[in-house]
Design an enzyme around this catalytic site. Structure first.
Site, PDB file in Angstrom:
ATOM      1  N   ARG A 187      35.968  47.406 -24.435  1.00 12.40           N
ATOM      2  CA  ARG A 187      35.299  47.760 -25.691  1.00 12.40           C
ATOM      3  C   ARG A 187      34.388  48.986 -25.567  1.00 12.40           C
ATOM      4  O   ARG A 187      33.943  49.531 -26.568  1.00 12.40           O
ATOM      5  CB  ARG A 187      34.500  46.557 -26.206  1.00 12.40           C
ATOM      6  CG  ARG A 187      35.381  45.544 -26.926  1.00 12.40           C
ATOM      7  CD  ARG A 187      34.553  44.431 -27.518  1.00 12.40           C
ATOM      8  NE  ARG A 187      34.232  43.409 -26.533  1.00 12.40           N
ATOM      9  CZ  ARG A 187      33.340  42.448 -26.719  1.00 12.40           C
ATOM     10  NH1 ARG A 187      32.655  42.398 -27.851  1.00 12.40           N
ATOM     11  NH2 ARG A 187      33.123  41.546 -25.788  1.00 12.40           N
ATOM     12  N   LYS A 199      32.430  49.963 -16.544  1.00 14.68           N
ATOM     13  CA  LYS A 199      31.370  49.431 -17.405  1.00 14.68           C
ATOM     14  C   LYS A 199      30.052  49.283 -16.668  1.00 14.68           C
ATOM     15  O   LYS A 199      28.988  49.638 -17.202  1.00 14.68           O
ATOM     16  CB  LYS A 199      31.795  48.078 -17.982  1.00 14.68           C
ATOM     17  CG  LYS A 199      30.726  47.438 -18.847  1.00 14.68           C
ATOM     18  CD  LYS A 199      31.225  46.222 -19.584  1.00 14.68           C
ATOM     19  CE  LYS A 199      31.427  45.033 -18.703  1.00 14.68           C
ATOM     20  NZ  LYS A 199      31.633  43.791 -19.472  1.00 14.68           N
ATOM     21  N   THR A 215      37.611  35.850 -13.711  1.00 13.23           N
ATOM     22  CA  THR A 215      36.452  35.583 -12.856  1.00 13.23           C
ATOM     23  C   THR A 215      36.770  34.596 -11.747  1.00 13.23           C
ATOM     24  O   THR A 215      36.258  34.712 -10.632  1.00 13.23           O
ATOM     25  CB  THR A 215      35.285  35.050 -13.699  1.00 13.23           C
ATOM     26  OG1 THR A 215      35.735  33.924 -14.461  1.00 13.23           O
ATOM     27  CG2 THR A 215      34.759  36.124 -14.643  1.00 13.23           C
ATOM     28  N   ASP A 230      27.014  42.961 -15.578  1.00 11.23           N
ATOM     29  CA  ASP A 230      26.704  43.538 -16.889  1.00 11.23           C
ATOM     30  C   ASP A 230      25.642  42.722 -17.630  1.00 11.23           C
ATOM     31  O   ASP A 230      25.557  42.769 -18.854  1.00 11.23           O
ATOM     32  CB  ASP A 230      27.969  43.651 -17.738  1.00 11.23           C
ATOM     33  CG  ASP A 230      28.622  42.299 -18.011  1.00 11.23           C
ATOM     34  OD1 ASP A 230      28.168  41.287 -17.444  1.00 11.23           O
ATOM     35  OD2 ASP A 230      29.593  42.255 -18.799  1.00 11.23           O
ATOM     36  N   ARG A 271      12.015  73.802 -12.700  1.00  6.82           N
ATOM     37  CA  ARG A 271      13.419  73.400 -12.604  1.00  6.82           C
ATOM     38  C   ARG A 271      13.662  72.365 -11.517  1.00  6.82           C
ATOM     39  O   ARG A 271      14.355  71.386 -11.726  1.00  6.82           O
ATOM     40  CB  ARG A 271      14.280  74.642 -12.390  1.00  6.82           C
ATOM     41  CG  ARG A 271      15.767  74.387 -12.396  1.00  6.82           C
ATOM     42  CD  ARG A 271      16.530  75.536 -13.025  1.00  6.82           C
ATOM     43  NE  ARG A 271      16.279  76.803 -12.410  1.00  6.82           N
ATOM     44  CZ  ARG A 271      17.116  77.415 -11.572  1.00  6.82           C
ATOM     45  NH1 ARG A 271      18.243  76.825 -11.218  1.00  6.82           N
ATOM     46  NH2 ARG A 271      16.830  78.594 -11.086  1.00  6.82           N
ATOM     47  N   LYS A 285      11.479  77.652  -9.721  1.00  6.82           N
ATOM     48  CA  LYS A 285      12.472  76.883  -8.973  1.00  6.82           C
ATOM     49  C   LYS A 285      12.156  77.009  -7.491  1.00  6.82           C
ATOM     50  O   LYS A 285      11.993  78.102  -6.967  1.00  6.82           O
ATOM     51  CB  LYS A 285      13.874  77.408  -9.287  1.00  6.82           C
ATOM     52  CG  LYS A 285      15.021  76.561  -8.740  1.00  6.82           C
ATOM     53  CD  LYS A 285      15.448  76.943  -7.340  1.00  6.82           C
ATOM     54  CE  LYS A 285      16.012  78.345  -7.261  1.00  6.82           C
ATOM     55  NZ  LYS A 285      16.504  78.655  -5.877  1.00  6.82           N
ATOM     56  N   TYR A 310       9.960  84.675 -14.045  1.00  3.95           N
ATOM     57  CA  TYR A 310      10.803  83.808 -13.228  1.00  3.95           C
ATOM     58  C   TYR A 310      10.360  83.916 -11.779  1.00  3.95           C
ATOM     59  O   TYR A 310      10.336  85.018 -11.207  1.00  3.95           O
ATOM     60  CB  TYR A 310      12.285  84.192 -13.324  1.00  3.95           C
ATOM     61  CG  TYR A 310      13.123  83.430 -12.314  1.00  3.95           C
ATOM     62  CD1 TYR A 310      13.360  82.064 -12.472  1.00  3.95           C
ATOM     63  CD2 TYR A 310      13.628  84.066 -11.175  1.00  3.95           C
ATOM     64  CE1 TYR A 310      14.089  81.356 -11.540  1.00  3.95           C
ATOM     65  CE2 TYR A 310      14.364  83.355 -10.234  1.00  3.95           C
ATOM     66  CZ  TYR A 310      14.591  82.016 -10.416  1.00  3.95           C
ATOM     67  OH  TYR A 310      15.300  81.307  -9.487  1.00  3.95           O
ATOM     68  N   ALA A 362       1.931  97.627 -12.663  1.00  2.00           N
ATOM     69  CA  ALA A 362       2.898  97.211 -13.677  1.00  2.00           C
ATOM     70  C   ALA A 362       4.157  98.069 -13.610  1.00  2.00           C
ATOM     71  O   ALA A 362       4.106  99.265 -13.346  1.00  2.00           O
ATOM     72  CB  ALA A 362       2.264  97.315 -15.060  1.00  2.00           C
TER      73      ALA A 362
END
Length: 462
Positions: free
Chosen positions: A16, A23, A80, A104, A335, A353, A368, A425
């Protein structure tokens, strides 16, 4: 006590779910369904835990691999009862107790299972099953009792008579068996039913027919024994876990502006006086300290925020550690493998990162920093990029204490900017910058008088 072994049923196809994924590996609050059952089983300290796998067995083995778990493959899957037959080398037939759980049924509690085991030992029953009562028992096997209230058998929904379908007490699929008694009947199961499968509940009737004692323990909370057979039921349990977690946190002094729109995983811890705004996701084993503020649309995964951290709107924090009184965002992305010191500011559209940032440093805008070590009280200007990838491998950048990086600078790794240095800069830095030096690495400005006017006139003449 007899030695306890636990067998977890995890071979089902989950028809299902309409999924190519097993599952028991579908995720509930970020974890596979079966992992909840395994954790609860381990809390009982059994002699051994076995898992019956079938559908996509290798995927299940890989996802649930643990040195303490014995895997049993059931192929084909014939019910089962057949699963327990296949697992017989794991559980029997010597003296002991076999508890059978369903992979489940994720919300079953340790307390309920302990009560089941204790009742089983005290009663001396050959099998003690866990039952519950449902207002709508459709789909479940019914627990049939005689006039004296003794359990007689379990009948599956598809094989039940109209009278039996009215019964509200249902089988949960959780049992404790005396292993010698189970060994005596497990091979007597019949597949003479609508599904042509071997049903484990038939063992209850077989044991009863041998005049061996059978008993049941009633679970008063049906939610604990709710199985997950569809994505609808998965979402229902997800909602239950979310509500449990948000209520727990609010009782412990956490403010949730809108609990219904806040997603917090069960293993997350949050200190008192922290305020969490709507649409925040805190996942995994994250730990949030005291008096933090987390604004809307933030996602925090497997991370630690210490006390008084401020996370502004629409930031993403993954596998990172942020020390006290730092500020992240808005629109920041930590990250992975990021270490942020105390009183640090990581601002608008800054991505980090595999980077550490020392106490009191700032990267406030549009930068970055990848594979970078940033010292204390460093200013990283807007538009700064550490160029860490040469097309083949990553390289590190080191920015020592009290450095000033001017806006729109590129630091081409591997490179080091020593303590107290300035980078002008617009510079592209490819070599080490000495301590307290000024590095300027840009083309000289050229002025051509009247160039723009002459160009416009030329364009008009066509």
């Amino acid at each position: 006590m007899n030695p306890l072994r636990i067998l977890i049923m995890a071979a089902g196809k989950g028809t299902r779910f309409k999924s190519s994924w097993p599952k028991v590996l579908h995720r509930l609050a970020g974890q596979p369904l079966a992992s909840y059952v395994i954790t609860t089983a381990q809390s009982l300290n059994p002699e051994a835990i076995g898992i019956v796998v079938g559908q996509d067995a290798e995927k299940v083995r890989s996802a649930l691999a643990d040195d303490s778990i014995h895997f049993v493959e059931q192929s084909p899957q014939l019910g089962t009862g057949h699963a327990v037959q296949v697992a017989k080398p794991f559980w029997g037939p010597g003296d002991g107790t076999l508890m059978i759980l369903s992979g489940d049924v994720p919300l079953i509690s340790c307390e309920t299972l302990k009560a089941l085991v204790e009742s089983h030992f005290q009663s001396g029953s050959s099998v003690t099953l866990l039952s519950t009562r449902l207002d709508d028992p459709t789909g479940y096997g019914r627990v049939v009792r005689d006039a004296s209230g003794e359990v007689v058998r379990i009948v599956e929904q598809k094989d039940a008579t109209p009278e039996e379908r009215i019964i509200q007490e249902v089988n949960t699929g959780i049992y404790c068996f005396k292993t010698p008694d189970l060994a005596g009947v497990i091979d007597l199961l019949s597949a003479a039913n609508s599904q042509k499968e071997y049903y484990l509940p038939e063992c209850v009737g077989l044991l009863k027919a041998r005049n061996q004692p059978v008993s049941a323990v009633l679970c008063g909370n049906p939610v604990e024994v709710a199985g997950v057979n569809s994505r609808v039921e998965l979402a229902q349990l997800e909602q239950i876990l979310r509500e449990r977690k948000t209520r727990e946190l609010m009782r412990e002094g956490v403010t949730l502006i809108d609990p219904s729109s806040t997603y917090i995983s069960p293993n997350v811890t949050i200190g008192p006086d922290t305020v969490i705004y709507p649409n925040v996701y805190i996942e995994g084993n994250s730990r949030i300290g005291r008096a933090c503020q987390i604004y809307p649309n933030v996602r925090i995964t497997q991370s630690v925020l210490e006390d008084r951290v401020l996370v502004l709107d629409s930031s993403v924090i993954v596998n990172s550690h942020i020390e006290s009184e730092s500020q992240i965002g808005p629109f920041a992305h930590l990250r992975t493998d990021v270490e942020i010191g105390k009183k640090v500011r990581i601002g608008n559209f800054v991505e980090l990162k595999k980077t550490s940032v020392g106490d009191g440093s700032t990267a406030a805008h549009l930068s970055y920093l990848g594979d970078t070590q940033v010292g204390r009280k460093v200013n990283v200007g807007a538009g700064t990029i550490t160029c860490n990838y040469d097309g083949i491998q990553k390289h590190r950048t080191v920015i020592e204490d009290h450095v000033f990086i001017g806006s729109d600078s590129q630091l081409v790794a591997p490179v080091t900017v020593k303590e107290g240095a300035y980078v002008a800069a617009g510079s592209t830095i490819t070599e080490k910058v000495p301590k307290d030096a000024l590095a300027i690495a840009r083309s000289p400005q050229v002025i051509k008088p009247d160039w723009a006017r002459k160009r416009r006139e030329s364009l008009k003449k066509g």
